[in-house]
Design an enzyme around this catalytic site. Sequence first.
Site, PDB file in Angstrom:
ATOM      1  N   ASP A 239       0.832  -1.207   0.000  1.00 26.90           N
ATOM      2  CA  ASP A 239       0.000   0.000   0.000  1.00 26.90           C
ATOM      3  C   ASP A 239       0.861   1.248   0.000  1.00 26.90           C
ATOM      4  OD1 ASP A 239      -2.729  -0.216  -0.175  1.00 26.90           O
ATOM      5  OD2 ASP A 239      -2.983  -0.839   1.896  1.00 26.90           O
ATOM      6  N   HIS A 333      -9.458  -0.553  -7.313  1.00 30.12           N
ATOM      7  CA  HIS A 333      -9.146   0.527  -6.371  1.00 30.12           C
ATOM      8  C   HIS A 333      -8.004   1.410  -6.880  1.00 30.12           C
ATOM      9  CE1 HIS A 333      -9.003   2.427  -2.412  1.00 30.12           C
ATOM     10  NE2 HIS A 333      -7.695   2.270  -2.414  1.00 30.12           N
TER      11      HIS A 333
END
Length: 425
Positions: A239, A333
Amino acid sequence: MPDPSVPQTRTPEAGRPAPGPGRDVSRRALLGTAGATGLVLGAAGGALGYAAAPTPATPLTSIGTDRAMFHGKHQPGITDALQAHGHLVAFDLRPGTGRKEAAALLRRWSAAAERLMAGEPAPHEDTDVARDAGPSSLTVTFGFGHSFFARTGLEKQRPAALDPLPDFSADHLDRKRGEGDLWVQIGANDALVAFHALRALQKEAGDAARLRWQMNGFNRSPGTTAHAMTTRNLMGQIDGTRNPKPAEPDFDQRIFVPPSGEPAWMANGSYAVVRRIRMLLDDWEKLARPAQEAVIGRRKSDGAPLSGGDETTPMDLEKADAQGEYVVPLNAHARITRPDQNGGAAMLRRPFSFHDGYDADGTPDAGLLFICWQADPLRGFVPVQRKLDRGDALSRYLRHEASGLFAVPGGAAKGEYVGQRLLEG
């Protein structure tokens, strides 16, 4: 949920200052660290007080001696590298507490933060919790919530950017765990150092403020990977690949209020959006790896885009497979959160993971303490979250449970306290 992390400004293996004549190392750095196999409490099959043979004392490592500076153009804890342990705390001013008392509180908190970040004892009644530790990259950051200004008679100084966030479809918010007059972010690479700072600031609040809510988080510890790499979240995904980098020419204008900005007391400051986001891990972990990767739009192993290359390779949004389907799905995403898909909207994500046990049915209460920084949340967080609301594949595996927005003023100069330009302007 935007892709959370923060740019790493130095690797776990290199770039840490070593102790020496040029370092401001506290008295704790001279004491060394205790062995990892000291007193065991309640060990399986053992009585209280049973202990394995202690290891010899070793010198304080560079992780312990690393020090962040309290005074500066910006507050600490924004562009600093992610720390292993964090506490997020909000306080409300007690009835009868006004501008004068709030100024005295920020003065006390700033003095305590400066000492603690230097690895020194708390200014009053130190608990000795961190007595043997160095600074351990401790940072303390202070912010003001929307309600602070009415309570202190400073409504005219409240920034327009601090207007309440809009409602989002993924919100299931507990109002008792959101907002607050004052916000404090604590981060450190040692759990005892972080707790020591938390306890010291709570005591310094005295009769001026009471605790509203607290959240505790963690990240990977420095030095636990063979080489420097982007962090992973509790879904196992890398991330933060596209987080803005301080070296980028437009970084400051995206993240910090300009020196000429309004109101003047927010010059060089930033706005923090804080969200407690539960990850529905039981549902997520039922997905096979290819399905998880399609939700994110990146490979789980190394964070590379599904369109090919490595982690830093630009994502090819037009690439299709043999059946004519986009390789990076339209609702992935990573596709939806790209700044070039959101009118250039960008924010600096600097989160902590959390795990607060299990629900009665065994469901893990775990996820992300999402913290993002931007010069204006209406141009950073809000447009991205609105777009995520309209069709992000990841949203079905998340639940936003608490939210807050805080104005974080610029750093304090030597001899000043945080927020002085507001409270004494």
